[in-house]
Design a protein around this motif. Structure first.
Motif, PDB file in Angstrom:
ATOM      1  N   GLN A   9      26.042  30.846 125.003  1.00 27.71           N
ATOM      2  CA  GLN A   9      25.001  31.643 124.356  1.00 27.71           C
ATOM      3  C   GLN A   9      23.642  30.936 124.330  1.00 27.71           C
ATOM      4  O   GLN A   9      22.623  31.560 124.033  1.00 27.71           O
ATOM      5  CB  GLN A   9      25.425  31.960 122.923  1.00 27.71           C
ATOM      6  CG  GLN A   9      26.737  32.716 122.828  1.00 27.71           C
ATOM      7  CD  GLN A   9      27.222  32.858 121.405  1.00 27.71           C
ATOM      8  OE1 GLN A   9      26.668  33.632 120.629  1.00 27.71           O
ATOM      9  NE2 GLN A   9      28.248  32.105 121.038  1.00 27.71           N
ATOM     10  N   LEU A  10      23.621  29.648 124.637  1.00 25.39           N
ATOM     11  CA  LEU A  10      22.376  28.877 124.597  1.00 25.39           C
ATOM     12  C   LEU A  10      21.574  29.007 125.887  1.00 25.39           C
ATOM     13  O   LEU A  10      20.456  28.513 125.974  1.00 25.39           O
ATOM     14  CB  LEU A  10      22.691  27.397 124.344  1.00 25.39           C
ATOM     15  CG  LEU A  10      23.430  27.080 123.043  1.00 25.39           C
ATOM     16  CD1 LEU A  10      23.759  25.592 122.967  1.00 25.39           C
ATOM     17  CD2 LEU A  10      22.614  27.505 121.834  1.00 25.39           C
ATOM     18  N   SER A  11      22.142  29.651 126.904  1.00 25.27           N
ATOM     19  CA  SER A  11      21.476  29.769 128.207  1.00 25.27           C
ATOM     20  C   SER A  11      20.470  30.907 128.224  1.00 25.27           C
ATOM     21  O   SER A  11      20.660  31.934 127.577  1.00 25.27           O
ATOM     22  CB  SER A  11      22.527  29.988 129.304  1.00 25.27           C
ATOM     23  OG  SER A  11      23.461  28.936 129.323  1.00 25.27           O
ATOM     24  N   LEU A  12      19.402  30.719 128.997  1.00 28.03           N
ATOM     25  CA  LEU A  12      18.347  31.729 129.117  1.00 28.03           C
ATOM     26  C   LEU A  12      18.038  31.991 130.587  1.00 28.03           C
ATOM     27  O   LEU A  12      17.972  31.052 131.389  1.00 28.03           O
ATOM     28  CB  LEU A  12      17.065  31.263 128.410  1.00 28.03           C
ATOM     29  CG  LEU A  12      17.140  31.062 126.890  1.00 28.03           C
ATOM     30  CD1 LEU A  12      15.860  30.398 126.401  1.00 28.03           C
ATOM     31  CD2 LEU A  12      17.345  32.395 126.190  1.00 28.03           C
ATOM     32  N   LYS A  60      30.163  35.465 131.357  1.00 30.63           N
ATOM     33  CA  LYS A  60      29.649  35.561 129.987  1.00 30.63           C
ATOM     34  C   LYS A  60      28.189  35.112 129.917  1.00 30.63           C
ATOM     35  O   LYS A  60      27.366  35.708 129.203  1.00 30.63           O
ATOM     36  CB  LYS A  60      30.509  34.723 129.038  1.00 30.63           C
ATOM     37  CG  LYS A  60      31.911  35.280 128.817  1.00 30.63           C
ATOM     38  CD  LYS A  60      32.794  34.312 128.046  1.00 30.63           C
ATOM     39  CE  LYS A  60      32.431  34.242 126.576  1.00 30.63           C
ATOM     40  NZ  LYS A  60      32.863  35.403 125.817  1.00 30.63           N
ATOM     41  N   THR A  61      27.855  34.074 130.663  1.00 30.02           N
ATOM     42  CA  THR A  61      26.485  33.561 130.688  1.00 30.02           C
ATOM     43  C   THR A  61      25.532  34.583 131.281  1.00 30.02           C
ATOM     44  O   THR A  61      24.443  34.833 130.745  1.00 30.02           O
ATOM     45  CB  THR A  61      26.426  32.244 131.489  1.00 30.02           C
ATOM     46  OG1 THR A  61      27.305  31.285 130.896  1.00 30.02           O
ATOM     47  CG2 THR A  61      25.020  31.682 131.522  1.00 30.02           C
ATOM     48  N   LEU A  62      25.924  35.192 132.393  1.00 29.54           N
ATOM     49  CA  LEU A  62      25.084  36.205 133.034  1.00 29.54           C
ATOM     50  C   LEU A  62      24.949  37.455 132.168  1.00 29.54           C
ATOM     51  O   LEU A  62      23.886  38.073 132.120  1.00 29.54           O
ATOM     52  CB  LEU A  62      25.652  36.555 134.411  1.00 29.54           C
ATOM     53  CG  LEU A  62      25.515  35.454 135.464  1.00 29.54           C
ATOM     54  CD1 LEU A  62      26.466  35.675 136.617  1.00 29.54           C
ATOM     55  CD2 LEU A  62      24.069  35.379 135.968  1.00 29.54           C
ATOM     56  N   GLU A  63      26.022  37.813 131.481  1.00 26.26           N
ATOM     57  CA  GLU A  63      25.959  38.944 130.557  1.00 26.26           C
ATOM     58  C   GLU A  63      24.981  38.654 129.423  1.00 26.26           C
ATOM     59  O   GLU A  63      24.177  39.512 129.043  1.00 26.26           O
ATOM     60  CB  GLU A  63      27.340  39.241 129.989  1.00 26.26           C
ATOM     61  CG  GLU A  63      28.298  39.881 130.990  1.00 26.26           C
ATOM     62  CD  GLU A  63      29.730  39.921 130.475  1.00 26.26           C
ATOM     63  OE1 GLU A  63      29.956  39.564 129.289  1.00 26.26           O
ATOM     64  OE2 GLU A  63      30.631  40.290 131.261  1.00 26.26           O
ATOM     65  N   ALA A  64      25.041  37.432 128.888  1.00 19.31           N
ATOM     66  CA  ALA A  64      24.139  37.049 127.799  1.00 19.31           C
ATOM     67  C   ALA A  64      22.682  37.087 128.256  1.00 19.31           C
ATOM     68  O   ALA A  64      21.789  37.431 127.475  1.00 19.31           O
ATOM     69  CB  ALA A  64      24.498  35.659 127.289  1.00 19.31           C
ATOM     70  N   GLY A  65      22.457  36.741 129.521  1.00 15.34           N
ATOM     71  CA  GLY A  65      21.109  36.769 130.072  1.00 15.34           C
ATOM     72  C   GLY A  65      20.715  38.102 130.668  1.00 15.34           C
ATOM     73  O   GLY A  65      19.628  38.241 131.225  1.00 15.34           O
ATOM     74  N   GLN A  66      21.629  39.085 130.566  1.00 17.52           N
ATOM     75  CA  GLN A  66      21.418  40.447 131.075  1.00 17.52           C
ATOM     76  C   GLN A  66      21.113  40.470 132.573  1.00 17.52           C
ATOM     77  O   GLN A  66      20.335  41.297 133.054  1.00 17.52           O
ATOM     78  CB  GLN A  66      20.288  41.141 130.288  1.00 17.52           C
ATOM     79  CG  GLN A  66      20.610  41.274 128.803  1.00 17.52           C
ATOM     80  CD  GLN A  66      19.547  42.033 128.040  1.00 17.52           C
ATOM     81  OE1 GLN A  66      18.348  41.920 128.314  1.00 17.52           O
ATOM     82  NE2 GLN A  66      19.968  42.812 127.060  1.00 17.52           N
ATOM     83  N   LEU A  67      21.772  39.573 133.308  1.00 20.05           N
ATOM     84  CA  LEU A  67      21.617  39.535 134.764  1.00 20.05           C
ATOM     85  C   LEU A  67      22.867  40.002 135.498  1.00 20.05           C
ATOM     86  O   LEU A  67      22.819  40.255 136.702  1.00 20.05           O
ATOM     87  CB  LEU A  67      21.280  38.111 135.236  1.00 20.05           C
ATOM     88  CG  LEU A  67      19.971  37.496 134.749  1.00 20.05           C
ATOM     89  CD1 LEU A  67      19.779  36.121 135.383  1.00 20.05           C
ATOM     90  CD2 LEU A  67      18.776  38.391 135.049  1.00 20.05           C
TER      91      LEU A  67
END
Length: 227
Positions: A91-94, A126-133
């Motif tokens: 969740q800390l990724s942007l 999960k990281t890409l989903e959090a970044g909406q990519l």
């Protein structure tokens, strides 16, 4: 260094992407996971300079080199690392500013897009989903539990298989020598970026003879618009 320039412009049907330091700034989440495992194991604390070198390389190797441990211990550490990332630190990724717009333009132009990362595949999603990519990619391929020591070239091949393409149909965008070497192994053209964690300058990427070196997402967008 070997060359990663192979085919003329305008040939490509797909673009493969590294994740860490290329699509998203995943450093904070990776740093948190390394520190979590280090404290859990009672290993020596990792300084900030060393942490920055651990974004992108194969995880098992990173643990072995950093803490002087065996491959078996490195594999165990990587499982703890990915469990922490999967639950908390992804969740800390942007996403990098302008990346969503770049990917949207490529999709509108008809390119197939894939992620080929040395990150755990579930964490990558999960990281890409959090970044909406995540919405822009036709396939997302990373390290799986059954192939914990997979190399970049292995993951690139899996992405190509999912897209029903060959290495002659695609190029790879990435920020490190691991990406460049994976591209060379697959005889695939490579575009280097220096805004991530691997290559710090054009001089770092030059020895791999990439198609192009971008120091920003805007410059990458300009280059890819010429394909």
């Amino acid at each position: 260094m070997p060359s990663t320039t192979y085919l003329p412009m305008g040939h490509y049907k797909a673009i493969l992407w590294d994740l860490d330091g290329t699509l998203m700034d995943t450093g904070p989440g990776i740093f948190a996971a390394f520190r979590h495992v280090q404290k859990l194991k009672g290993w020596p604390e990792i300084d900030d300079k060393t942490l920055h070198t651990l974004v992108g390389p194969p995880l098992v190797q990173s643990y072995m080199k950093t803490f002087g441990i065996s491959e078996t211990e490195g594999i165990e550490a990587s499982h703890l690392h990915r469990a922490y990332q999967k639950k908390y630190s992804y969740q800390l990724s942007l996403s990098y500013p302008g990346m969503a717009e770049l990917l949207m333009q490529l999709k509108d132009r008809g390119y197939l897009l894939a992620v080929s990362t040395l990150k755990g595949e579930v964490i990558a999603r999960k990281t890409l989903e959090a970044g909406q990519l995540d919405q822009f990619f036709d396939t997302i391929c990373g390290v799986t539990p059954n192939h914990i020591t997979a190399k970049k070239s292995d993951i690139m091949q899996r992405a190509l298989d999912h897209l029903s393409l060959t290495t002659r149909d695609a190029l790879l965008v990435g920020d490190s020598r691991f990406d460049a070497f994976g591209a060379w192994k697959k005889m695939m053209p490579f575009v280097a970026v220096t805004y991530g964690y691997g290559f710090h300058s054009a001089a770092d990427a030059d020895p791999w003879h990439p198609l192009h070196i971008s120091d920003s997402v805007d410059d990458l967008n300009t280059f890819l618009s010429t394909l």
